[in-house]
Design a protein around this motif. Structure first.
Motif, PDB file in Angstrom:
ATOM      1  N   ASN A   1      -5.680 -11.750   2.978  1.00 56.56           N
ATOM      2  CA  ASN A   1      -5.456 -10.608   2.105  1.00 56.56           C
ATOM      3  C   ASN A   1      -4.520  -9.599   2.744  1.00 56.56           C
ATOM      4  OD1 ASN A   1      -7.228 -11.679   0.192  1.00 56.56           O
ATOM      5  ND2 ASN A   1      -8.986 -10.723   1.180  1.00 56.56           N
ATOM      6  N   ALA A   2      -4.750  -9.339   4.023  1.00 59.29           N
ATOM      7  CA  ALA A   2      -3.928  -8.357   4.728  1.00 59.29           C
ATOM      8  C   ALA A   2      -4.026  -8.590   6.224  1.00 59.29           C
ATOM      9  CB  ALA A   2      -4.389  -6.937   4.407  1.00 59.29           C
TER      10      ALA A   2
ATOM     11  N   ILE B   1      -0.493  -1.605   8.131  1.00 57.65           N
ATOM     12  CA  ILE B   1      -1.082  -2.772   7.505  1.00 57.65           C
ATOM     13  C   ILE B   1      -0.094  -3.353   6.515  1.00 57.65           C
ATOM     14  CG2 ILE B   1      -2.215  -1.569   5.603  1.00 57.65           C
ATOM     15  CD1 ILE B   1      -4.707  -3.369   6.331  1.00 57.65           C
TER      16      ILE B   1
ATOM     17  N   THR C   1       0.050  -6.272   3.288  1.00 50.12           N
ATOM     18  CA  THR C   1      -0.735  -7.150   2.430  1.00 50.12           C
ATOM     19  C   THR C   1      -0.056  -8.506   2.280  1.00 50.12           C
ATOM     20  OG1 THR C   1       0.378  -6.531   0.384  1.00 50.12           O
ATOM     21  CG2 THR C   1      -1.451  -5.126   1.112  1.00 50.12           C
ATOM     22  N   ASN C   2      -0.768  -9.422   1.646  1.00 50.90           N
ATOM     23  CA  ASN C   2      -0.207 -10.746   1.435  1.00 50.90           C
ATOM     24  C   ASN C   2       1.041 -10.674   0.567  1.00 50.90           C
ATOM     25  OD1 ASN C   2      -0.433 -13.549   1.951  1.00 50.90           O
ATOM     26  ND2 ASN C   2      -1.151 -13.865  -0.125  1.00 50.90           N
TER      27      ASN C   2
ATOM     28  N   SER D   1       3.311  -5.568   0.728  1.00 47.25           N
ATOM     29  CA  SER D   1       3.209  -4.104   0.706  1.00 47.25           C
ATOM     30  C   SER D   1       2.737  -3.595   2.059  1.00 47.25           C
ATOM     31  CB  SER D   1       2.233  -3.663  -0.373  1.00 47.25           C
ATOM     32  OG  SER D   1       2.689  -4.049  -1.647  1.00 47.25           O
ATOM     33  N   THR D   2       3.281  -2.456   2.452  1.00 43.69           N
ATOM     34  CA  THR D   2       2.942  -1.907   3.765  1.00 43.69           C
ATOM     35  C   THR D   2       2.390  -0.487   3.637  1.00 43.69           C
ATOM     36  OG1 THR D   2       5.199  -1.106   4.085  1.00 43.69           O
ATOM     37  CG2 THR D   2       4.676  -3.286   4.954  1.00 43.69           C
ATOM     38  N   ASN D   3       1.605  -0.136   4.595  1.00 40.33           N
ATOM     39  CA  ASN D   3       1.074   1.224   4.670  1.00 40.33           C
ATOM     40  C   ASN D   3       1.021   1.628   6.135  1.00 40.33           C
ATOM     41  OD1 ASN D   3      -0.024   3.611   3.615  1.00 40.33           O
ATOM     42  ND2 ASN D   3      -2.107   2.918   4.044  1.00 40.33           N
TER      43      ASN D   3
ATOM     44  N   SER E   1      -9.642 -11.645   5.329  1.00 40.43           N
ATOM     45  CA  SER E   1      -9.571 -12.879   4.563  1.00 40.43           C
ATOM     46  C   SER E   1     -10.899 -13.144   3.882  1.00 40.43           C
ATOM     47  CB  SER E   1      -9.224 -14.056   5.488  1.00 40.43           C
ATOM     48  OG  SER E   1      -9.287 -15.286   4.805  1.00 40.43           O
TER      49      SER E   1
END
Length: 114
Positions: A31-32, A49, A51-52, A55-57, A98
């Protein structure tokens, strides 16, 4: 699932480091993935982080200085850390999420000091 982080070390303020994390084991869906850090006497905090879906944060404290990336085929996660500051000193942990499970690596020490 095993996560092995590498790339930490001692660097002067303003310097750069690139951390890597190798994931292995039975990983059916991710998932990430991300990086967290924990400084002495402080709680573990999110650094970045991804994501799959890509997307980033980022934590506000590292925006514009750190860049997270991943190579799904190689099961690798990276973070390029530029313009490092003494306050970036911490143990950095690799994270993988996951199927509702959280996995952590053992961490790699980053020390920013002159």
């Amino acid at each position: 699932v095993q996560l092995q982080a590498s790339g930490g070390g001692l660097v002067q303020p303003g310097g750069s480091l690139r951390l890597s994390c190798a994931a292995s084991g039975s990983i059916f869906s991710i998932n990430a993935m991300g990086w967290y850090r924990q400084a002495p006497g402080k709680q573990r905090e999110l650094v970045a982080i991804i994501t799959n879906g890509g997307s980033t944060n980022y934590a506000d404290s590292v925006k514009g200085r750190f860049t997270i990336s991943r190579d799904n085929a190689k099961k690798m996660l990276y973070v390029q850390m530029n313009s490092l500051k003494p306050e970036d000193t911490a143990v950095y942990y690799c994270y993988l999420g996951s199927r509702g499970m959280d996995y952590w690596g053992k961490g790699t020490q980053v020390t920013v000091s002159s």
